[in-house]
Design an enzyme around this catalytic site. Structure first.
Site, PDB file in Angstrom:
ATOM      1  N   SER A 168       0.910  -1.604  -0.161  1.00 22.89           N
ATOM      2  CA  SER A 168      -0.248  -0.272  -0.079  1.00 22.89           C
ATOM      3  C   SER A 168       0.587   1.107  -0.118  1.00 22.89           C
ATOM      4  O   SER A 168       0.642   2.615  -0.337  1.00 22.89           O
ATOM      5  CB  SER A 168      -0.608   0.073   0.861  1.00 22.89           C
ATOM      6  N   LYS A 182       0.711   3.953   6.754  1.00 18.88           N
ATOM      7  CA  LYS A 182       0.563   5.268   5.724  1.00 18.88           C
ATOM      8  C   LYS A 182       0.587   6.913   5.746  1.00 18.88           C
ATOM      9  O   LYS A 182       1.580   7.196   6.892  1.00 18.88           O
ATOM     10  CB  LYS A 182      -1.327   5.509   5.733  1.00 18.88           C
TER      11      LYS A 182
END
Lengths: 193, 417
Positions: free
Chosen positions: A113, A150
């Site tokens: 990701s 993230k």
């Protein structure tokens, strides 16, 4: 006309110079909206440093563990090494990667990701828990109990955890989400094999 | 100069370490089991509220745990030790004098600091929490006993936000506080002292403070008088800034399974001896004496309890695995008997001396220090091992519920997606 002794500016009146939030002269500046939270956050950190008089008492770190190079060549017999005068401390990756060793943890990334940020599956992330998570930093977050890495994005009072890979959705933080910022990623260690 | 000591104590330390890497455990009852998953050695507040007592054998509470969603953790000392070191190093930044009292407690000296100490300690508390995830409470007082008592107050009453200075209490309120403290809960007085003092009609800390000094001395000795003085504000116990020199090194374990054959017991004891020798090497010590012991389960109804041990003295101090490990088998051979099921065993190294000390001029000198030993010192965990350390590993403890060693093993790092 007789000069009035009433009204007008009085010396010494008003707020003292350099007594504001930043204890120095300030200036108005235009900031793009997308960067507003980032700028605000960094000013907040700057102000916290200004205001914490106690922090100044603390030594930065214990000065333990400084390696002093020793001279290698023995004297008299033979020719002394011409490099002796240039001996320097060895390069220490720990010093390069770790700012606050008590607060630094290694974690392992899983999945793709964050590929766009250079984080590959299996890479080791250097995480500093002592750093404040400002908008734009890559963070280790705990969303409803699950760990994730993230990029933190704050905009207009909304928080988003952005993936850096189009195949992954961003995580929008709502009032129902439980979010803990666990630490800030400071480096990625990627093995080329 | 105003004397001021602070005791920093981690809240439910083992449970907090587990939570630092597993936030899902927040608010969930946790118990941590002793080595070999024997009994409960640590509890989170939620587990305490369920009435799980300290020291409770695991098998007795297994059903209760299941019914109440209690998370059971095997002890993960690699993790707890590393987290403790981090916390202690952060605390050290706040004072030039620190005594690390236990894995989760530390005294520091704040005497003569002319700042707002409550604020200063709030900052410490915040920094430890931010940097490591471990919550702490701080108690302050003129003496160690008072700081310890203050810490209890800081933990108990949320309004102090985890930091409390007992010297700020007016005399009357201080006395009221002492009245609520059971005599057995005073730091330095144990359960035996409690029984003796109760017999004298003393039950709480206030009554202990008011008791006649010579009476206390005659019943419990001078150390209890010191505790009384400390409680009254007269400092008698200094910070121990240096760790006292080690007197002995013990390495012992309850085995994962009962061991019967000589080879199994020998593997267990040789591996335990390796751990003991590693400590010897790290502390630059040698030993002049070694004991081994093995025993059966004292609670077993099927077999009689036996406890065998044997010691040996050396003319010259021994430092190395090469010299010490073979002695283990020699001693074991003299005490081992075939018909028993051994449940626990260990090694004790005693009469410790600093490295390089010379004893008998004509005795054989342990030269192992120079070669094999140096190699193992470099990397204590990967080294040349003795053949006796290899075996079926049945001795290894059970640790079925151990969390990953997040901070000390590359293979066990926290995973993030």
């Amino acid at each position: 006309m007789r000069q009035s002794t009433h009204g007008g500016a009085r010396s010494g009146a008003g707020r003292k110079k350099n007594s504001g939030l930043f204890k120095e002269e300030t200036k108005v500046l235009r900031v793009p909206l997308s960067l507003l939270e980032t700028v605000k956050d960094s000013l907040k950190i700057y102000r916290a440093q200004l205001n914490s008089s106690i922090e100044l008492l603390l030594p930065q770190d214990s000065p333990k563990g400084v390696n002093i190079p020793i001279f290698t060549s023995s004297v008299q017999a033979g020719f002394p090494s011409p490099a002796d005068d240039y001996l320097e401390d060895k390069l220490d990756l720990n010093k390069y990667l770790i700012q606050h060793k008590e607060a630094t943890f290694f974690v392992r990334a899983q999945g793709d990701s964050m590929l766009g940020a250079g984080i590959h599956s299996g890479d080791i992330l250097v995480v500093d828990k002592s750093l404040k998570a400002i908008s734009g930093k890559i963070v280790i977050a705990v969303v409803d109990g699950d760990f994730t890495v993230k990029r933190l994005h704050k905009y207009g009072g909304k928080i988003t955890l952005k993936a850096e890979n189009d195949a992954f959705d961003d995580i929008k933080i709502t009032s129902d989400t439980e979010l803990i910022i666990w630490g800030v990623v400071t480096s990625v260690i990627h093995r080329c094999d | 100069m105003i004397k001021k000591l602070a005791l920093i104590d981690c809240n439910n330390f083992y449970a907090s370490c587990e939570r630092a890497f597993n936030p899902k455990l927040n608010g969930v009852p946790i118990v941590v089991l002793s080595n070999n998953d024997g009994c409960v050695i640590a509890r989170s507040n939620e587990a305490k509220a369920l009435g799980i007592p300290m020291g409770e054998p695991y098998f007795k509470m297994r059903d209760l745990a299941k019914a109440n969603g209690v998370v059971v953790c095997s002890s993960n000392y690699a993790l707890y030790g590393d987290m403790s070191n981090r916390v202690m190093r952060i605390i050290k930044r706040y004072s030039p004098e620190q005594e690390v009292y236990s894995i989760d407690e530390s005294f520091i000296n704040l005497s003569g600091m002319s700042i707002d100490l409550i604020k200063y300690m709030q900052q410490l508390k915040k920094q430890v929490k931010n940097w490591t995830g471990i919550p702490v409470c701080v108690g302050m007082g003129r003496t160690k006993v008072l700081a310890k008592l203050a810490n209890r107050v800081a933990k108990k009453y949320a309004k102090f936000n985890g930091v409390f200075d007992i010297d700020e209490l007016p005399k009357a309120r201080f006395n009221n506080l002492l009245k609520t403290v059971d005599i057995g809960d005073i730091w330095g007085l144990g359960s035996k002292s409690k029984i003796k003092l109760n017999a004298l009609g003393l039950s709480n800390a206030l009554e202990f403070c008011g008791a006649n000094k010579s009476l206390i001395q005659s019943v419990l000795g001078v150390s209890a008088v010191r505790i009384q003085k400390e409680l009254l504000g007269e400092s008698c116990l200094a910070l121990e800034l240096l760790r006292p020199a080690k007197k002995q090194i013990v390495s012992s374990r309850s085995f994962g399974h009962s061991l019967v054959s000589f080879d199994e017991v020998n593997q267990a004891l040789t591996c335990l001896a390796r751990k003991a020798v590693n400590k010897l090497v790290v502390d630059h010590l040698g030993c002049l004496s070694m004991s081994v012991f093995i025993r059966t389960n004292p609670f077993s109804k099927k077999q009689a309890y036996v406890n065998f041990s044997k010691s040996i003295k050396f003319v010259n101090p021994l430092y190395s695995d090469r010299a010490l490990l073979p002695v283990v088998s020699q001693l074991l051979r003299q005490i081992y008997q075939t018909q028993h099921q051994f449940y626990k065993g260990g090694i004790v190294l005693t009469r410790l001396v600093p490295r390089g000390a010379q004893y008998d001029l004509f005795g054989r000198v342990d030269k192992g220090t120079l070669t094999l030993d140096k190699a193992s010192h470099k990397s204590l965990l990967s080294h040349v091992i003795s053949a006796n350390e290899i075996g079926n590993n049945r001795w290894l403890s059970n640790a079925e519920h151990r969390s990953p060693r997040y901070t000390t093993q590359w293979q066990e790092l926290l995973l993030v997606e």
